[in-house]
Motif scaffolding. Structure first.
Motif, PDB file in Angstrom:
ATOM      1  N   HIS A 154       3.819   9.859   5.265  1.00  0.00           N
ATOM      2  CA  HIS A 154       4.244  11.271   5.252  1.00  0.00           C
ATOM      3  C   HIS A 154       5.647  11.423   5.855  1.00  0.00           C
ATOM      4  O   HIS A 154       6.477  12.187   5.333  1.00  0.00           O
ATOM      5  CB  HIS A 154       3.253  12.131   6.040  1.00  0.00           C
ATOM      6  N   SER A 155       5.907  10.717   6.933  1.00  0.00           N
ATOM      7  CA  SER A 155       7.218  10.799   7.592  1.00  0.00           C
ATOM      8  C   SER A 155       8.327  10.369   6.653  1.00  0.00           C
ATOM      9  O   SER A 155       9.382  11.014   6.571  1.00  0.00           O
ATOM     10  CB  SER A 155       7.228   9.929   8.856  1.00  0.00           C
ATOM     11  N   LEU A 156       8.107   9.281   5.950  1.00  0.00           N
ATOM     12  CA  LEU A 156       9.114   8.802   4.997  1.00  0.00           C
ATOM     13  C   LEU A 156       9.307   9.793   3.861  1.00  0.00           C
ATOM     14  O   LEU A 156      10.416   9.946   3.342  1.00  0.00           O
ATOM     15  CB  LEU A 156       8.718   7.429   4.450  1.00  0.00           C
ATOM     16  N   HIS A 157       8.240  10.472   3.489  1.00  0.00           N
ATOM     17  CA  HIS A 157       8.349  11.485   2.436  1.00  0.00           C
ATOM     18  C   HIS A 157       9.251  12.635   2.904  1.00  0.00           C
ATOM     19  O   HIS A 157      10.125  13.090   2.165  1.00  0.00           O
ATOM     20  CB  HIS A 157       6.959  12.009   2.079  1.00  0.00           C
ATOM     21  N   TYR A 158       9.045  13.104   4.144  1.00  0.00           N
ATOM     22  CA  TYR A 158       9.897  14.174   4.680  1.00  0.00           C
ATOM     23  C   TYR A 158      11.340  13.690   4.814  1.00  0.00           C
ATOM     24  O   TYR A 158      12.293  14.442   4.529  1.00  0.00           O
ATOM     25  CB  TYR A 158       9.382  14.643   6.037  1.00  0.00           C
ATOM     26  N   LEU A 159      11.510  12.452   5.239  1.00  0.00           N
ATOM     27  CA  LEU A 159      12.860  11.887   5.365  1.00  0.00           C
ATOM     28  C   LEU A 159      13.526  11.797   3.997  1.00  0.00           C
ATOM     29  O   LEU A 159      14.726  12.087   3.861  1.00  0.00           O
ATOM     30  CB  LEU A 159      12.788  10.506   6.018  1.00  0.00           C
ATOM     31  N   ALA A 160      12.762  11.422   2.994  1.00  0.00           N
ATOM     32  CA  ALA A 160      13.293  11.332   1.632  1.00  0.00           C
ATOM     33  C   ALA A 160      13.739  12.701   1.139  1.00  0.00           C
ATOM     34  O   ALA A 160      14.840  12.855   0.584  1.00  0.00           O
ATOM     35  CB  ALA A 160      12.226  10.750   0.698  1.00  0.00           C
ATOM     36  N   ARG A 161      12.899  13.714   1.346  1.00  0.00           N
ATOM     37  CA  ARG A 161      13.256  15.072   0.913  1.00  0.00           C
ATOM     38  C   ARG A 161      14.496  15.573   1.665  1.00  0.00           C
ATOM     39  O   ARG A 161      15.381  16.195   1.070  1.00  0.00           O
ATOM     40  CB  ARG A 161      12.071  16.009   1.136  1.00  0.00           C
ATOM     41  N   GLN A 191       9.546   1.049   0.255  1.00  0.00           N
ATOM     42  CA  GLN A 191       9.049  -0.182  -0.372  1.00  0.00           C
ATOM     43  C   GLN A 191       8.555  -1.174   0.679  1.00  0.00           C
ATOM     44  O   GLN A 191       7.509  -1.805   0.511  1.00  0.00           O
ATOM     45  CB  GLN A 191      10.162  -0.830  -1.210  1.00  0.00           C
ATOM     46  N   GLU A 192       9.321  -1.302   1.758  1.00  0.00           N
ATOM     47  CA  GLU A 192       8.950  -2.245   2.814  1.00  0.00           C
ATOM     48  C   GLU A 192       7.628  -1.856   3.473  1.00  0.00           C
ATOM     49  O   GLU A 192       6.803  -2.715   3.790  1.00  0.00           O
ATOM     50  CB  GLU A 192      10.057  -2.326   3.856  1.00  0.00           C
ATOM     51  N   LEU A 193       7.415  -0.565   3.672  1.00  0.00           N
ATOM     52  CA  LEU A 193       6.171  -0.114   4.287  1.00  0.00           C
ATOM     53  C   LEU A 193       4.987  -0.345   3.355  1.00  0.00           C
ATOM     54  O   LEU A 193       3.926  -0.819   3.778  1.00  0.00           O
ATOM     55  CB  LEU A 193       6.255   1.369   4.652  1.00  0.00           C
ATOM     56  N   ILE A 194       5.158  -0.022   2.080  1.00  0.00           N
ATOM     57  CA  ILE A 194       4.049  -0.060   1.128  1.00  0.00           C
ATOM     58  C   ILE A 194       3.780  -1.474   0.606  1.00  0.00           C
ATOM     59  O   ILE A 194       2.622  -1.892   0.469  1.00  0.00           O
ATOM     60  CB  ILE A 194       4.336   0.882  -0.065  1.00  0.00           C
ATOM     61  N   GLU A 195       4.845  -2.231   0.336  1.00  0.00           N
ATOM     62  CA  GLU A 195       4.696  -3.479  -0.408  1.00  0.00           C
ATOM     63  C   GLU A 195       4.817  -4.748   0.436  1.00  0.00           C
ATOM     64  O   GLU A 195       4.519  -5.840  -0.045  1.00  0.00           O
ATOM     65  CB  GLU A 195       5.733  -3.525  -1.538  1.00  0.00           C
ATOM     66  N   SER A 196       5.255  -4.642   1.657  1.00  0.00           N
ATOM     67  CA  SER A 196       5.469  -5.831   2.490  1.00  0.00           C
ATOM     68  C   SER A 196       4.161  -6.592   2.715  1.00  0.00           C
ATOM     69  O   SER A 196       3.080  -6.005   2.823  1.00  0.00           O
ATOM     70  CB  SER A 196       6.066  -5.423   3.838  1.00  0.00           C
ATOM     71  N   GLY A 197       4.273  -7.908   2.809  1.00  0.00           N
ATOM     72  CA  GLY A 197       3.112  -8.744   3.086  1.00  0.00           C
ATOM     73  C   GLY A 197       2.819  -8.894   4.564  1.00  0.00           C
ATOM     74  O   GLY A 197       1.864  -9.579   4.953  1.00  0.00           O
ATOM     75  N   GLU A 198       3.631  -8.274   5.408  1.00  0.00           N
ATOM     76  CA  GLU A 198       3.433  -8.345   6.856  1.00  0.00           C
ATOM     77  C   GLU A 198       2.155  -7.605   7.256  1.00  0.00           C
ATOM     78  O   GLU A 198       1.708  -6.691   6.562  1.00  0.00           O
ATOM     79  CB  GLU A 198       4.630  -7.715   7.578  1.00  0.00           C
ATOM     80  N   PRO A 199       1.554  -7.947   8.398  1.00  0.00           N
ATOM     81  CA  PRO A 199       0.398  -7.196   8.896  1.00  0.00           C
ATOM     82  C   PRO A 199       0.751  -5.717   9.083  1.00  0.00           C
ATOM     83  O   PRO A 199       1.913  -5.365   9.351  1.00  0.00           O
ATOM     84  CB  PRO A 199       0.090  -7.861  10.236  1.00  0.00           C
ATOM     85  N   THR A 200      -0.248  -4.859   8.954  1.00  0.00           N
ATOM     86  CA  THR A 200      -0.017  -3.409   9.007  1.00  0.00           C
ATOM     87  C   THR A 200       0.685  -2.986  10.291  1.00  0.00           C
ATOM     88  O   THR A 200       1.636  -2.200  10.259  1.00  0.00           O
ATOM     89  CB  THR A 200      -1.353  -2.650   8.886  1.00  0.00           C
ATOM     90  N   ASP A 201       0.249  -3.506  11.436  1.00  0.00           N
ATOM     91  CA  ASP A 201       0.849  -3.077  12.700  1.00  0.00           C
ATOM     92  C   ASP A 201       2.322  -3.451  12.776  1.00  0.00           C
ATOM     93  O   ASP A 201       3.141  -2.684  13.297  1.00  0.00           O
ATOM     94  CB  ASP A 201       0.079  -3.643  13.893  1.00  0.00           C
ATOM     95  N   LYS A 202       2.683  -4.612  12.229  1.00  0.00           N
ATOM     96  CA  LYS A 202       4.082  -5.028  12.260  1.00  0.00           C
ATOM     97  C   LYS A 202       4.933  -4.159  11.338  1.00  0.00           C
ATOM     98  O   LYS A 202       6.063  -3.799  11.671  1.00  0.00           O
ATOM     99  CB  LYS A 202       4.209  -6.499  11.868  1.00  0.00           C
ATOM    100  N   ARG A 203       4.375  -3.815  10.174  1.00  0.00           N
ATOM    101  CA  ARG A 203       5.097  -2.945   9.241  1.00  0.00           C
ATOM    102  C   ARG A 203       5.388  -1.585   9.880  1.00  0.00           C
ATOM    103  O   ARG A 203       6.496  -1.054   9.775  1.00  0.00           O
ATOM    104  CB  ARG A 203       4.273  -2.737   7.958  1.00  0.00           C
ATOM    105  N   ILE A 204       4.373  -1.049  10.563  1.00  0.00           N
ATOM    106  CA  ILE A 204       4.558   0.257  11.200  1.00  0.00           C
ATOM    107  C   ILE A 204       5.591   0.169  12.316  1.00  0.00           C
ATOM    108  O   ILE A 204       6.451   1.049  12.463  1.00  0.00           O
ATOM    109  CB  ILE A 204       3.217   0.782  11.755  1.00  0.00           C
ATOM    110  N   HIS A 205       5.526  -0.900  13.104  1.00  0.00           N
ATOM    111  CA  HIS A 205       6.476  -1.068  14.205  1.00  0.00           C
ATOM    112  C   HIS A 205       7.917  -1.085  13.692  1.00  0.00           C
ATOM    113  O   HIS A 205       8.799  -0.433  14.266  1.00  0.00           O
ATOM    114  CB  HIS A 205       6.170  -2.366  14.956  1.00  0.00           C
TER     115      HIS A 205
END
Length: 288
Positions: A154-161, A191-205
């Protein structure tokens, strides 16, 4: 299709309070822009008894939705992005009737996107972004990673808008198509948040760091609507005074978290005022 619907819209065109009529046809099997109707008839009127009237039709195995909207409500939708489909209907719809070039001028206003309207839209999106990002960060620190991930989307969506508005465009329903063209840097974060192969916690960090940077560099420019309003008086504002100001109502629910962020970034200054309680002060605010 326009000819089949002519009896319907001609009746509306003959009414003196009708300012313009647009038509938009479904161009693909799944069409969110037209709510999956085969055609949208969008009628703009003034001084309507009912601000927004909708009627559905069927003809020759096709469907149509007629939306009759008062111009004041339409301008509210445009200024606040509260019903983006209507904005797209005006931008992409074909004019089949207009009084005194009303729709032509409205399309031109949308194309030029005046600065005062842009500032209002920016602060609305920025306020939503601050609250959503804060929630994502708090959930991450509490190790609720899936909930944090959802809030970060959601945050990225607001940032995009917000980034689209900065470039002088109105955000569309298909916002990520716009961002890919207009602001590829933010599209890459998504793309990095949605498609990355990293663990979820690392992607969020990683997103927390990247989004914090994007928010920080936009903070002052994105809040000009609020800052300009606060400069209209020399005395600092109480939160209660800001809360009831008519020009702030479109982002009132996110105002508190946004002000706290602006205080943290020294964009807004806290002015303490004495109360009857010992060592208790009333917080008021003014632009730094």
């Amino acid at each position: 299709m326009k000819d089949v619907l002519r009896p319907i819209y001609q009746e509306r065109a003959s009414q003196s309070n009708t300012l313009g009529i647009l038509i938009l046809e479904k161009m693909k099997p799944i069409s969110p822009v037209t709510d999956n109707f085969d055609v949208i008839l969008f009628i703009i009127v003034k001084d309507a008894k009912e601000l927004w009237y909708v009627k559905h039709y069927e003809f020759e195995n096709k469907s149509a939705a007629m939306h009759t909207v008062d111009e004041k409500l339409l301008h509210h939708w445009i200024d606040t992005s509260s019903y983006r489909r209507a904005v797209e209907w005006v931008i992409n719809g074909t004019v089949i009737f207009e009084r005194n070039e009303y729709v032509t001028e409205l399309k031109e206003q949308l194309r030029t996107f005046p600065q005062e309207k842009r500032d209002l839209k920016k602060v609305i999106e920025f306020a939503k972004l601050i609250r959503s990002y804060s929630e994502a960060k708090d959930l991450y620190e509490s190790e609720h990673y899936l909930d944090s991930f959802s809030r970060m989307v959601h945050s990225l969506h607001y940032l995009a808008r917000l980034s689209i508005i900065e470039k002088g465009f109105h955000p569309e329903v298909t916002v990520w198509n716009q961002v890919k063209r207009i602001e590829p840097e933010i599209y890459k974060l998504y793309q990095e948040l949605i498609e990355s192969g990293e663990p979820t916690d690392k992607r969020i960090h990683l997103m927390i760091i990247a989004v914090e940077h994007s928010i920080s560099k936009r903070a002052e420019s994105s809040t000009q609507h609020l800052l300009s309003l606060m400069k209209e008086q020399e005395e600092p504002w109480s939160f209660g005074e800001l809360k009831v100001h008519p020009e702030i109502q479109e982002y009132i629910l996110d105002l508190s978290s946004m002000i706290e962020y602006l205080v943290e970034k020294n964009i807004i200054e806290v002015v303490l005022q004495e109360t009857k309680g010992e060592h208790i002060f009333h917080r008021t605010y003014k632009p730094s």
